[in-house]
Design a protein around this motif. Structure first.
Motif, PDB file in Angstrom:
ATOM      1  N   UNK A  36       4.398  -9.565  -6.075  1.00 54.64           N
ATOM      2  CA  UNK A  36       3.582  -8.552  -5.392  1.00 54.64           C
ATOM      3  C   UNK A  36       2.988  -7.548  -6.370  1.00 54.64           C
ATOM      4  N   UNK A  37       1.750  -7.160  -6.127  1.00 52.68           N
ATOM      5  CA  UNK A  37       1.131  -6.067  -6.879  1.00 52.68           C
ATOM      6  C   UNK A  37       1.573  -4.741  -6.259  1.00 52.68           C
ATOM      7  N   UNK A  38       1.894  -3.777  -7.103  1.00 47.88           N
ATOM      8  CA  UNK A  38       2.429  -2.511  -6.612  1.00 47.88           C
ATOM      9  C   UNK A  38       1.348  -1.667  -5.958  1.00 47.88           C
ATOM     10  N   UNK A  39       1.689  -1.107  -4.811  1.00 49.64           N
ATOM     11  CA  UNK A  39       0.822  -0.167  -4.104  1.00 49.64           C
ATOM     12  C   UNK A  39       1.630   1.113  -3.893  1.00 49.64           C
ATOM     13  N   UNK A  40       1.132   2.198  -4.412  1.00 52.48           N
ATOM     14  CA  UNK A  40       1.851   3.465  -4.308  1.00 52.48           C
ATOM     15  C   UNK A  40       1.985   3.881  -2.843  1.00 52.48           C
ATOM     16  N   UNK A  41       3.207   4.162  -2.361  1.00 45.61           N
ATOM     17  CA  UNK A  41       3.378   4.568  -0.962  1.00 45.61           C
ATOM     18  C   UNK A  41       2.831   5.967  -0.716  1.00 45.61           C
ATOM     19  N   UNK A  42       2.310   6.156   0.458  1.00 42.63           N
ATOM     20  CA  UNK A  42       1.823   7.474   0.849  1.00 42.63           C
ATOM     21  C   UNK A  42       2.970   8.274   1.463  1.00 42.63           C
ATOM     22  N   UNK A 303      10.673  13.314  -6.928  1.00 45.01           N
ATOM     23  CA  UNK A 303       9.876  12.408  -6.094  1.00 45.01           C
ATOM     24  C   UNK A 303       9.065  11.472  -6.981  1.00 45.01           C
ATOM     25  N   UNK A 304       8.475  12.008  -8.027  1.00 49.46           N
ATOM     26  CA  UNK A 304       7.705  11.152  -8.938  1.00 49.46           C
ATOM     27  C   UNK A 304       8.621  10.155  -9.633  1.00 49.46           C
ATOM     28  N   UNK A 305       9.834  10.551  -9.961  1.00 51.78           N
ATOM     29  CA  UNK A 305      10.784   9.624 -10.583  1.00 51.78           C
ATOM     30  C   UNK A 305      11.138   8.493  -9.621  1.00 51.78           C
ATOM     31  N   UNK A 306      11.385   8.820  -8.358  1.00 53.22           N
ATOM     32  CA  UNK A 306      11.713   7.791  -7.370  1.00 53.22           C
ATOM     33  C   UNK A 306      10.537   6.837  -7.169  1.00 53.22           C
ATOM     34  N   UNK A 307       9.317   7.368  -7.207  1.00 57.54           N
ATOM     35  CA  UNK A 307       8.136   6.511  -7.039  1.00 57.54           C
ATOM     36  C   UNK A 307       7.980   5.565  -8.217  1.00 57.54           C
ATOM     37  N   UNK A 308       8.224   6.050  -9.437  1.00 55.45           N
ATOM     38  CA  UNK A 308       8.112   5.192 -10.619  1.00 55.45           C
ATOM     39  C   UNK A 308       9.219   4.140 -10.646  1.00 55.45           C
ATOM     40  N   UNK A 309      10.396   4.481 -10.173  1.00 55.15           N
ATOM     41  CA  UNK A 309      11.478   3.497 -10.078  1.00 55.15           C
ATOM     42  C   UNK A 309      11.117   2.397  -9.079  1.00 55.15           C
ATOM     43  N   UNK A 310      10.451   2.782  -7.995  1.00 55.24           N
ATOM     44  CA  UNK A 310       9.981   1.788  -7.026  1.00 55.24           C
ATOM     45  C   UNK A 310       8.946   0.866  -7.668  1.00 55.24           C
ATOM     46  N   UNK A 311       8.049   1.416  -8.462  1.00 53.12           N
ATOM     47  CA  UNK A 311       7.049   0.591  -9.142  1.00 53.12           C
ATOM     48  C   UNK A 311       7.707  -0.387 -10.100  1.00 53.12           C
ATOM     49  N   UNK A 381      15.607  -1.141  -1.373  1.00 50.71           N
ATOM     50  CA  UNK A 381      16.476   0.017  -1.583  1.00 50.71           C
ATOM     51  C   UNK A 381      15.729   1.134  -2.308  1.00 50.71           C
ATOM     52  N   UNK A 382      14.915   0.758  -3.306  1.00 48.62           N
ATOM     53  CA  UNK A 382      14.150   1.768  -4.045  1.00 48.62           C
ATOM     54  C   UNK A 382      13.152   2.475  -3.133  1.00 48.62           C
ATOM     55  N   UNK A 383      12.555   1.734  -2.204  1.00 46.87           N
ATOM     56  CA  UNK A 383      11.623   2.341  -1.250  1.00 46.87           C
ATOM     57  C   UNK A 383      12.358   3.318  -0.336  1.00 46.87           C
ATOM     58  N   UNK A 384      13.538   2.910   0.139  1.00 43.15           N
ATOM     59  CA  UNK A 384      14.338   3.810   0.983  1.00 43.15           C
ATOM     60  C   UNK A 384      14.748   5.058   0.213  1.00 43.15           C
ATOM     61  N   UNK A 385      15.094   4.879  -1.065  1.00 45.15           N
ATOM     62  CA  UNK A 385      15.478   6.019  -1.885  1.00 45.15           C
ATOM     63  C   UNK A 385      14.301   6.969  -2.078  1.00 45.15           C
TER      64      UNK A 385
END
Length: 492
Positions: A36-42, A303-311, A381-385
């Motif tokens: 999957x290509x990463x899409x930043x969650x809103x 929040x930015x750290x959690x988003x980068x971990x999801x990516x 799990x990363x998305x939930x986090x």
């Protein structure tokens, strides 16, 4: 017409492969990476804070300098010095910076897999065969050459790995900023705790002096026969009860000083001389701009750290998926081989080889697909986090805003109570000296006065601490490290 086909020589084959390499380099970016290509969650956020903004709180957007160095609003030079020292010497900051260097090195290692690797080797061997096997002669072999190999990342496994490493590096950079936000708040909160306990100790000692005067008065009246022994003993236990609070307050003061020392990278005891002088609890500014929720979600490094971990975790799914597909490698070698050291650099000693290799897992008992499932579950799990971090940030701000406003109201109420208690103490002593009331009224008034003054000192500290928690919840101070470096400081 007869066509003649010539078998290419080794040199022409090598040249053909070398000519193909630039073409492959141009084609590789066009090969889509699997997974999957990463899409930043809103991050969904309310339009405004649920807490009603009163007591100097404003929905205006905080200006960058104020939010970056929010401790300056407290106008306390000692606190500012502790903050600077913490940025420069705190061990958690140094650890986070080391983790960034680690992640940067891992990114370099991951990116290296996208390029050919070249090795060089040389050897000189001497061997003698067994005479019982019909030999017995000696053989010498000398070699010197280069080996090269390159995995053509046709399905993007290596690219996904590099993508994950890049996102992890960015996550570690945000982690450093989050550590900084927490550190600055902890230094300020412990400093305010120190000043609050010092204020409480001052209140207790002042009340102890007043209660000593009351006890002396009771003793004089007892000697004059104007009161009984009960009043004397009551004054004594009231006095000793107040005195008993002093050791615990001194312990709290020492603990706060030692904690500040550790937070600023010093050994316990090193800051005592700087902090011994009693200073008032810093007062908050008249107006505090808190902005809107969407701005806070952009500012907070956690929040930015959690988003980068999801990516990063999304990219790992692609890296695992690429294992389902063939791996194509090009390999080649060129060197010199000779049975005599003197002939090693002769043109006839030249040896070379080149060719591709293909590998494709046909059966692995489901290991690859299970790994893909593992990485997909980790992504979930990363998305939930990430979503939990967003909700936690909103909750933290709402709680801090409400606590600040309520504590300001409580402080005003306590101020009125302190003034009333002070007057009650004066009136009860006058009436007691005139014989119009008993000693219990004096004791009750003094205890109430001490209690209200102690609560007032605590409330002043709580107001300033709640202000710190507001700035921490807003993500203030995450760029303080860059600001210090820009001013010429040395954070390392």
């Amino acid at each position: 017409m007869m066509r003649t086909f010539h078998k290419p020589s080794g040199g022409s084959a090598l040249g053909t492969v070398l000519l193909l390499i630039p073409a492959v380099l141009l084609l590789l970016p066009a090969c889509a990476a699997v997974g999957p290509d990463y899409v930043r969650p809103e991050a969904a956020s309310p339009a405004a804070w649920n807490t009603r903004l009163d007591e100097g709180l404003s929905p205006k957007t905080p200006d960058v300098p104020t939010l970056s160095q929010w401790w300056m609003t407290l106008e306390d030079p000692i606190l500012c010095g502790l903050i600077d020292q913490g940025i420069a010497r705190n061990l958690d900051i140094k650890t986070a910076r080391a983790r960034i260097r680690e992640a940067r090195a891992q990114l370099t290692a991951a990116g290296a897999s996208l390029w050919p690797g070249v090795d060089t080797a040389g050897s000189a061997t001497w061997s003698q065969g067994s005479e019982n096997r019909g030999g017995g002669g000696t053989t010498e072999l000398y070699s010197l050459g280069f080996d090269a190999s390159w995995e053509l990342d046709l399905f993007g496994g290596n690219r996904r790995t590099a993508e994950a490493a890049s996102a992890e590096l960015e996550a570690e950079e945000e982690n450093l900023r989050d550590v900084l936000v927490t550190l600055l708040a902890e230094i300020a909160l412990n400093y305010l705790d120190l000043r609050t306990v010092q204020a409480r100790l001052r209140v207790t000692e002042e009340n102890l002096t007043a209660q000593q005067e009351t006890a002396d008065l009771a003793q004089l009246r007892r000697q004059a026969g104007l009161t009984d022994e009960l009043a004397v003993e009551q004054s004594r236990y009231n006095l000793e009860s107040t005195r008993s609070q002093i050791p615990s307050l001194r312990t709290a003061i020492e603990s706060a000083k030692n904690r500040l020392a550790v937070l600023t990278g010093s050994a316990p005891g090193e800051l005592h001389r700087r902090l011994d002088a009693v200073e008032p609890v810093p007062a908050p500014p008249a107006e505090i701009a808190v902005g809107v929720p969407a701005e806070t979600l952009r500012q907070r490094p956690d929040i930015r750290r959690a988003e980068r971990s999801l990516a990063a975790q999304t990219a790992r799914i692609g890296a695992a998926t690429a294992d389902l597909y063939p791996r194509l490698r090009l390999f080649g070698s060129i060197g010199l081989e000779s049975l005599s050291a003197g002939n090693l650099f002769d043109a006839r000693s030249l040896a070379r080889s080149i060719g591709p290799s293909l590998s494709w897992p046909l059966f692995d008992a489901g290991a690859i697909r299970s790994n893909i499932e593992v990485q997909s579950a980790l992504q979930e799990q990363a998305l939930c986090q990430y979503e939990a971090t967003v909700l936690g940030a909103l909750e933290e701000v709402e709680n801090a805003l409400q606590a600040y406003q309520d504590e300001l109201e409580r402080k005003r109420t306590l101020a009125r109570a302190v003034e009333a208690a002070r007057k009650a103490v004066e009136l009860s002593r006058i009436k007691y000296e005139a014989g119009l009331t008993d000693f219990v009224s004096v004791l009750e008034a003094e205890r109430s006065h001490l209690g209200f003054e102690d609560q007032m000192a605590q409330s002043a500290g709580n107001v300033a601490a709640d202000l710190v928690r507001i700035y921490k919840a807003l993500g203030g101070g995450w760029d303080a490290l860059a600001s210090k470096e820009a001013r010429g400081g040395n954070p390392s």
